[in-house]
Scaffold this motif. Structure first.
Motif, PDB file in Angstrom:
ATOM      1  N   PHE A  41      -8.430 -14.714  -3.369  1.00 43.93           N
ATOM      2  CA  PHE A  41      -9.617 -15.454  -3.794  1.00 43.93           C
ATOM      3  C   PHE A  41      -9.221 -16.730  -4.537  1.00 43.93           C
ATOM      4  O   PHE A  41      -9.880 -17.756  -4.446  1.00 43.93           O
ATOM      5  N   SER A 267     -10.870 -31.333 -12.790  1.00 41.10           N
ATOM      6  CA  SER A 267     -11.314 -29.968 -13.089  1.00 41.10           C
ATOM      7  C   SER A 267     -10.684 -29.402 -14.344  1.00 41.10           C
ATOM      8  O   SER A 267     -11.230 -28.471 -14.952  1.00 41.10           O
ATOM      9  N   VAL A 270     -12.600 -28.489 -17.925  1.00 42.68           N
ATOM     10  CA  VAL A 270     -13.556 -27.382 -17.889  1.00 42.68           C
ATOM     11  C   VAL A 270     -12.853 -26.055 -17.578  1.00 42.68           C
ATOM     12  O   VAL A 270     -13.186 -25.021 -18.159  1.00 42.68           O
ATOM     13  N   VAL A 271     -11.876 -26.092 -16.689  1.00 39.74           N
ATOM     14  CA  VAL A 271     -11.151 -24.855 -16.370  1.00 39.74           C
ATOM     15  C   VAL A 271     -10.472 -24.307 -17.627  1.00 39.74           C
ATOM     16  O   VAL A 271     -10.593 -23.117 -17.946  1.00 39.74           O
TER      17      VAL A 271
ATOM     18  N   ILE B 131     -12.425 -15.914 -12.210  1.00 34.80           N
ATOM     19  CA  ILE B 131     -13.527 -16.763 -12.677  1.00 34.80           C
ATOM     20  C   ILE B 131     -13.261 -18.245 -12.392  1.00 34.80           C
ATOM     21  O   ILE B 131     -14.168 -19.058 -12.465  1.00 34.80           O
ATOM     22  N   THR B 132     -12.016 -18.584 -12.054  1.00 35.97           N
ATOM     23  CA  THR B 132     -11.662 -19.997 -11.934  1.00 35.97           C
ATOM     24  C   THR B 132     -12.515 -20.787 -10.929  1.00 35.97           C
ATOM     25  O   THR B 132     -12.932 -21.905 -11.238  1.00 35.97           O
ATOM     26  N   PRO B 133     -12.807 -20.242  -9.736  1.00 35.26           N
ATOM     27  CA  PRO B 133     -13.595 -21.053  -8.800  1.00 35.26           C
ATOM     28  C   PRO B 133     -14.913 -21.550  -9.377  1.00 35.26           C
ATOM     29  O   PRO B 133     -15.385 -22.624  -9.004  1.00 35.26           O
ATOM     30  N   PHE B 134     -15.486 -20.802 -10.299  1.00 39.15           N
ATOM     31  CA  PHE B 134     -16.739 -21.248 -10.895  1.00 39.15           C
ATOM     32  C   PHE B 134     -16.533 -22.450 -11.812  1.00 39.15           C
ATOM     33  O   PHE B 134     -17.442 -23.237 -12.031  1.00 39.15           O
ATOM     34  N   LEU B 135     -15.317 -22.565 -12.355  1.00 40.05           N
ATOM     35  CA  LEU B 135     -15.049 -23.631 -13.321  1.00 40.05           C
ATOM     36  C   LEU B 135     -14.579 -24.924 -12.663  1.00 40.05           C
ATOM     37  O   LEU B 135     -14.646 -25.992 -13.255  1.00 40.05           O
ATOM     38  N   ILE B 136     -14.080 -24.818 -11.432  1.00 36.12           N
ATOM     39  CA  ILE B 136     -13.630 -26.020 -10.718  1.00 36.12           C
ATOM     40  C   ILE B 136     -14.831 -26.935 -10.480  1.00 36.12           C
ATOM     41  O   ILE B 136     -15.907 -26.473 -10.123  1.00 36.12           O
ATOM     42  N   TRP B 186     -17.785 -19.001  -2.605  1.00 34.30           N
ATOM     43  CA  TRP B 186     -16.554 -19.030  -3.404  1.00 34.30           C
ATOM     44  C   TRP B 186     -16.860 -19.459  -4.831  1.00 34.30           C
ATOM     45  O   TRP B 186     -16.350 -18.904  -5.796  1.00 34.30           O
ATOM     46  N   THR B 189     -19.438 -16.466  -6.592  1.00 33.78           N
ATOM     47  CA  THR B 189     -19.018 -15.070  -6.761  1.00 33.78           C
ATOM     48  C   THR B 189     -18.597 -14.758  -8.203  1.00 33.78           C
ATOM     49  O   THR B 189     -18.997 -13.721  -8.745  1.00 33.78           O
ATOM     50  N   PRO B 190     -17.810 -15.626  -8.857  1.00 34.32           N
ATOM     51  CA  PRO B 190     -17.417 -15.314 -10.243  1.00 34.32           C
ATOM     52  C   PRO B 190     -18.612 -15.145 -11.169  1.00 34.32           C
ATOM     53  O   PRO B 190     -18.606 -14.281 -12.050  1.00 34.32           O
ATOM     54  N   PHE B 191     -19.632 -15.947 -10.958  1.00 35.57           N
ATOM     55  CA  PHE B 191     -20.842 -15.869 -11.765  1.00 35.57           C
ATOM     56  C   PHE B 191     -21.460 -14.479 -11.661  1.00 35.57           C
ATOM     57  O   PHE B 191     -21.756 -13.824 -12.672  1.00 35.57           O
TER      58      PHE B 191
END
Lengths: 291, 314
Positions: A41, A267, A270-271, B131-136, B186, B189-191
């Motif tokens: 993922f 990014s 925020v990351v 959780i990273t994809p939500f933060l990108i 993508w 999903t983390p949310f």
């Protein structure tokens, strides 16, 4: 298969002495599965970071290049393309709007929780309904009005809009934190003759400080990543980081490695903030509903 | 006699008291309202005022490209919209993106949350990865998906498919809706995972243990105990997710520009196109108004759910 193995602990539980270690093997299988899924993922992020350290020829190759000599050339190129001023704009828009949101949301949510106004539910309804209205329905008048007021391509226009965008979320969140303050504490403060401001400063604020941090974090995430207003209301002067990213994509053809480096830089703030404040993230994303 | 005077005095006194009390109540009301007003007024001015203008524009024939200027045309813009098949297509796409993304992200989110709700080595690290994809930044993730992942000649996705002998696909032009959905799922999903995980951790452990003692299997325990317990969290995730996803713009703008043709445009993107590329302010405004009306209808149902989730008391 994972489901079948997970039932094993139920039967193993009968042997009570080994209770803490029960179902060791199946759970380690699950752990391996978890790791594989998580890395899968996450892999687009790994790929983005890898690409940002490549030369352009290696970035867009078929088959993909997995082994290469990392270079900082792309990051240098991004900074030379003037990313700095865009970052500064993002920093102002995010920082100032978050500050304004807090200044407006704290008293408002106080008036919706601790000393509630009469129509609390209606007011809450109103705030959340502004979040549901599509931004696109108001972009035209905002564009026209901003044009007449001569504030197009002005960073303060974004500050105002981002404040309005995040204010409802912040009010809902702060309200849920205020609701948790026990009534006795406030009564005691009143008995001692503490005024409103003093109660605020010495009792309320320290108690809701973690909530305040969560609220600020959510505001920062949404403001930093906002693209639609920035795209339509700014040009050369006030454009923010997402606009910079897009300009890298369209103006001079596609330089994937450079684009990836710009993506990583854009990014990163925020990351990092989200990684550090994971606990607050859940509460913030649910606007205070989930503890 | 004296009693009458006394009575009158008493009455006057009571009236004065009533008036004082009313005044005090009024002052108290304003003292309570005071802290709320700046935020309320600010929000009304910035979010509601422009909408009145949108209403006004929607009744005008106003195209920035035509020099003859604007003219009042009544409801003609609205009638045109109902004849506009692209608008219907965009409305349908909005529904597909929202439902598709929220559903898929929720299923994946539940799976990840269940896997994370156990003690194992590196749990915190795995959660951080997930959780990273939500933060990108969404713009960055749209670029990442449309180019690095899905590019037909050097994208990672086609290369992996190639390992299994599947020929290269030009994802963003052949399957624009699915490509955008991939990027959206993508990101979201983390949310969902975080909300469901919070629900799992709020679960009383003794009930679960009792179920296991009774010999209930994993699946049975999940369906009959865990899932009902999670219901509130799932509702909340679906609702909040939908609020954000329905306004998706970044991914569509960057991955397909609504194309090919208008195959993958949702309502926000189509209205944007009409306003800022077609300069048809009147039409775009009318579409905005229709979207707002539809949103209000859906939202009144949704808000009831929200208030239940938040336990708002009046």
């Amino acid at each position: 298969m994972a489901i079948d193995t997970a039932t094993a602990p139920a039967s193993a539980a009968g042997r009570s002495e080994k209770a803490p270690k029960r179902g060791r093997r199946p759970s380690s299988l699950l752990t391996v599965l978890t790791w594989i899924l998580a890395i899968g993922f996450f892999s687009p992020v790994i790929w983005m970071v890898m690409t940002s350290f490549k030369q352009e020829s290696a970035a867009a190759s078929n088959p993909p290049t997995f082994f290469f000599e990392p270079t900082l050339d792309q990051y240098r190129a991004v900074l030379e393309a003037g990313a700095g001023s865009y970052f500064l704009n993002s920093l102002i828009a995010t920082g100032v709007s978050t500050l304004l949101v807090i200044v407006l949301a704290v008293p408002a949510s106080y008036a919706l929780s601790i000393r509630p106004v009469k129509k609390t539910q209606d007011v809450l309804f109103f705030f959340i309904s502004t979040k549901m209205l599509p931004v696109v329905a108001v972009i035209m008048p905002i564009y026209v009005i901003a044009g007449q007021l001569k504030v197009l391509d002005n960073i303060w226009t974004l500050v105002v809009l981002y404040t309005a965008m995040n204010l409802p979320i912040a009010i809902w969140m702060m309200r849920s934190f205020f609701e948790e303050v026990p009534g006795e504490v406030l009564e005691a403060a009143q008995m001692d003759g503490a005024g409103l401001l003093k109660t605020m400063r010495t009792i309320l604020m320290p108690m809701v400080a973690p909530g305040l941090a969560a609220t600020a974090l959510i505001c920062v995430i949404f403001a930093w990543n906002e693209f639609f207003f920035a795209l339509n209301l700014t040009a050369a002067k006030a454009a923010t980081t997402p606009v910079f990213l897009v300009s890298q994509m369209t103006s001079e053809g596609l330089f994937l490695a450079k684009l990836s480096a710009a993506s990583v830089l854009a990014s990163l703030p925020v990351v990092l903030a989200g990684w550090i404040a994971q606990k607050q993230l859940v509460r913030g994303l649910s606007m205070g509903a989930v503890k | 006699m004296s009693t009458l005077v006394e009575k009158q005095q008493l009455k006057r006194h009571e009236q004065r008291q009533d008036r004082d009390r009313a005044k005090a109540a009024k002052a108290e009301g304003w003292r309570r309202r005071g802290p709320l007003l700046p935020a309320l007024i600010f929000t009304i001015i910035v979010t509601q005022l422009p909408f009145l203008f949108t209403l006004w524009y929607s009744l005008q024939n106003w195209n920035l490209l035509r020099p003859d200027g604007d003219a009042f045309v009544g409801l003609r813009n609205y009638i045109d919209i109902f004849a506009d098949s692209t608008f219907r297509q965009a409305a349908l796409n909005s529904i597909i993106f929202t439902l598709g993304c929220v559903f898929a992200a929720m299923v994946l989110g539940i799976v990840f949350a269940l896997l994370l709700d156990r003690n194992f080595k590196g749990r915190g690290f795995v959660r951080t990865l997930l959780i990273t994809p939500f933060l990108i930044m969404p713009v960055a993730s749209a670029v990442l998906w449309s180019v690095s992942m899905l590019n037909p000649s050097y994208g990672l996705f086609n290369w992996i498919l190639g390992l299994f002998g599947i020929p290269a696909v030009d994802w963003t032009s052949s399957f624009p809706v699915i490509s955008i959905l991939m990027a959206l799922v993508w990101q979201w999903t983390p949310f969902m995972m975080l909300l469901v995980l919070a629900g799992l951790q709020a679960q009383p452990k003794d009930v679960l243990e009792a179920a296991q003692m009774d010999g209930a299997g994993w699946w049975k325990t999940f369906v009959s105990i865990t899932l009902p317990q999670l219901r509130r969290y799932i509702e909340l995730g679906v609702l909040l997710g939908a609020i954000y996803v329905v306004n998706t713009f970044d991914q569509i703008y960057l991955m397909t520009a609504g194309g090919p043709g208008t195959a993958s445009a949702n309502l926000p993107f189509y209205i944007y196109q009409r306003a800022f590329l077609g300069f048809d302010i009147g039409q775009a405004a009318a579409m905005g108004v229709i979207v707002v009306i539809a949103t209000i209808i859906i939202a009144t149902f949704a808000l009831r759910l929200i208030f239940r989730s938040f336990d708002v008391k009046d």
